[in-house]
Design a protein around this motif. Structure first.
Motif, PDB file in Angstrom:
ATOM      1  N   VAL A   1       0.828  -1.218   0.000  1.00 48.41           N
ATOM      2  CA  VAL A   1       0.000   0.000   0.000  1.00 48.41           C
ATOM      3  C   VAL A   1       0.857   1.261   0.000  1.00 48.41           C
ATOM      4  N   GLY A   2       2.137   1.136   0.389  1.00 45.86           N
ATOM      5  CA  GLY A   2       3.035   2.272   0.326  1.00 45.86           C
ATOM      6  C   GLY A   2       3.353   2.715  -1.086  1.00 45.86           C
ATOM      7  N   LEU A   3       2.979   1.912  -2.078  1.00 49.63           N
ATOM      8  CA  LEU A   3       3.180   2.262  -3.476  1.00 49.63           C
ATOM      9  C   LEU A   3       2.085   3.189  -3.998  1.00 49.63           C
ATOM     10  N   PHE A   4       1.033   3.391  -3.193  1.00 50.91           N
ATOM     11  CA  PHE A   4      -0.105   4.200  -3.610  1.00 50.91           C
ATOM     12  C   PHE A   4      -0.083   5.554  -2.911  1.00 50.91           C
ATOM     13  N   ALA A   5      -0.794   6.514  -3.483  1.00 49.83           N
ATOM     14  CA  ALA A   5      -0.896   7.842  -2.880  1.00 49.83           C
ATOM     15  C   ALA A   5      -1.489   7.733  -1.480  1.00 49.83           C
TER      16      ALA A   5
ATOM     17  N   GLN B   1      -4.811 -13.363 -18.081  1.00 49.23           N
ATOM     18  CA  GLN B   1      -4.146 -12.338 -18.882  1.00 49.23           C
ATOM     19  C   GLN B   1      -4.910 -11.033 -18.715  1.00 49.23           C
ATOM     20  N   MET B   2      -4.177  -9.956 -18.472  1.00 53.94           N
ATOM     21  CA  MET B   2      -4.821  -8.675 -18.221  1.00 53.94           C
ATOM     22  C   MET B   2      -3.858  -7.539 -18.540  1.00 53.94           C
ATOM     23  N   LEU B   3      -4.353  -6.319 -18.449  1.00 55.87           N
ATOM     24  CA  LEU B   3      -3.512  -5.136 -18.462  1.00 55.87           C
ATOM     25  C   LEU B   3      -4.038  -4.156 -17.426  1.00 55.87           C
ATOM     26  N   TYR B   4      -3.145  -3.289 -16.957  1.00 60.65           N
ATOM     27  CA  TYR B   4      -3.518  -2.197 -16.063  1.00 60.65           C
ATOM     28  C   TYR B   4      -3.409  -0.877 -16.819  1.00 60.65           C
ATOM     29  N   TRP B   5      -4.418  -0.024 -16.668  1.00 62.00           N
ATOM     30  CA  TRP B   5      -4.277   1.369 -17.043  1.00 62.00           C
ATOM     31  C   TRP B   5      -3.954   2.116 -15.758  1.00 62.00           C
ATOM     32  N   ASP B   6      -2.803   2.748 -15.700  1.00 59.48           N
ATOM     33  CA  ASP B   6      -2.328   3.382 -14.479  1.00 59.48           C
ATOM     34  C   ASP B   6      -2.324   4.905 -14.593  1.00 59.48           C
TER      35      ASP B   6
ATOM     36  N   ARG C   1      -5.087   2.424 -10.258  1.00 58.37           N
ATOM     37  CA  ARG C   1      -4.823   1.286 -11.147  1.00 58.37           C
ATOM     38  C   ARG C   1      -6.163   0.744 -11.607  1.00 58.37           C
ATOM     39  N   LEU C   2      -6.359   0.712 -12.911  1.00 62.31           N
ATOM     40  CA  LEU C   2      -7.594   0.190 -13.486  1.00 62.31           C
ATOM     41  C   LEU C   2      -7.286  -1.157 -14.119  1.00 62.31           C
ATOM     42  N   PRO C   3      -7.683  -2.277 -13.496  1.00 60.12           N
ATOM     43  CA  PRO C   3      -7.372  -3.598 -14.054  1.00 60.12           C
ATOM     44  C   PRO C   3      -8.389  -3.998 -15.122  1.00 60.12           C
ATOM     45  N   CYS C   4      -7.885  -4.333 -16.293  1.00 60.15           N
ATOM     46  CA  CYS C   4      -8.746  -4.748 -17.411  1.00 60.15           C
ATOM     47  C   CYS C   4      -8.390  -6.188 -17.783  1.00 60.15           C
TER      48      CYS C   4
END
Length: 210
Positions: A39-43, A110-115, A129-132
């Motif tokens: 969680v330290g990786l997030f704002a 299989q996925m991608l993130y829009w960050d 992070r938007l997981p698609c």
């Protein structure tokens, strides 16, 4: 020739590397269940759901998800495209191939993130992070056909892997042109506009919680 100063160009390169490290740190901390590191990786004021904000709420949500859905996980990071909005804000796309031990099944995904990235107090963090997802299925079942999201104990549903980019639907909606005629070709996207050009005005898809 770029009009940026040498300091700005160095800062851009260092920022790209720090943002790339975010994706790897996300995967490692999640798989090793170090939730404080994660969680330290997030704002600090990261939004969690509709009404909650902050790393403590994010930690509680991740803890509950990992304890009740997965015994073990492994996230494998693929290509990472990063584009800057300004010196302290950027967006990116990260591919991820994942494995999950969940009860009697071994689910591959299989996925991608829009960050969305932001520099806060001198450090780059995830703003969102938007997981698609494209597919999720047991290792022994190929994910062909519709409704490729096939989690144990749930009805299959469709993922949103292609929904950020209108080119997917446009490609299949338009028949192939006469092979004797050369197609029109658009000019390449300007610097830092590749993702924006591809996405256009497509809104973020609604993501179903696993």
């Amino acid at each position: 020739m770029s009009t940026e100063t040498m300091e700005a160009r160095i800062d851009r390169l260092e920022s790209i590397e720090e943002i790339r490290q975010l994706a790897g740190k996300y995967a490692l901390s999640l798989d090793m269940r170090d939730l404080d590191a994660h969680v330290g990786l997030f704002a600090p004021d990261i939004r969690v759901g509709r009404e909650k904000t902050g790393r403590a709420h994010l930690k509680a949500w991740v803890d509950d998800t990992l304890r009740h859905q997965f015994t073990g996980t492994s996230h494998h990071i693929g290509q990472h495209i990063i584009e800057f909005i300004d010196a302290d804000h950027a967006v990116g796309v990260v591919y991820s191939k994942n494995e999950h031990e969940t009860g009697p099944e071994w689910v591959i995904m299989q996925m991608l993130y829009w960050d969305d990235y932001e520099r806060v107090d001198g450090r780059w963090v995830f703003r969102r992070r938007l997981p698609c997802y494209w597919y999720a299925t047991d290792l022994n079942r190929v994910p062909v056909g519709d409704m490729k999201m096939r989690w144990p104990g749930r009805e299959p549903y469709s993922g949103t892997f292609h929904d950020l980019f209108p080119s997917w639907k446009s490609f299949w909606a338009n028949p192939q042109q006469d092979k004797d005629l050369l197609p029109q070709v658009a000019e390449p996207a300007p610097l830092e506009q590749f993702l924006n050009r591809m996405r256009g005005d497509t809104p973020p898809p609604k993501i179903r919680v696993r």
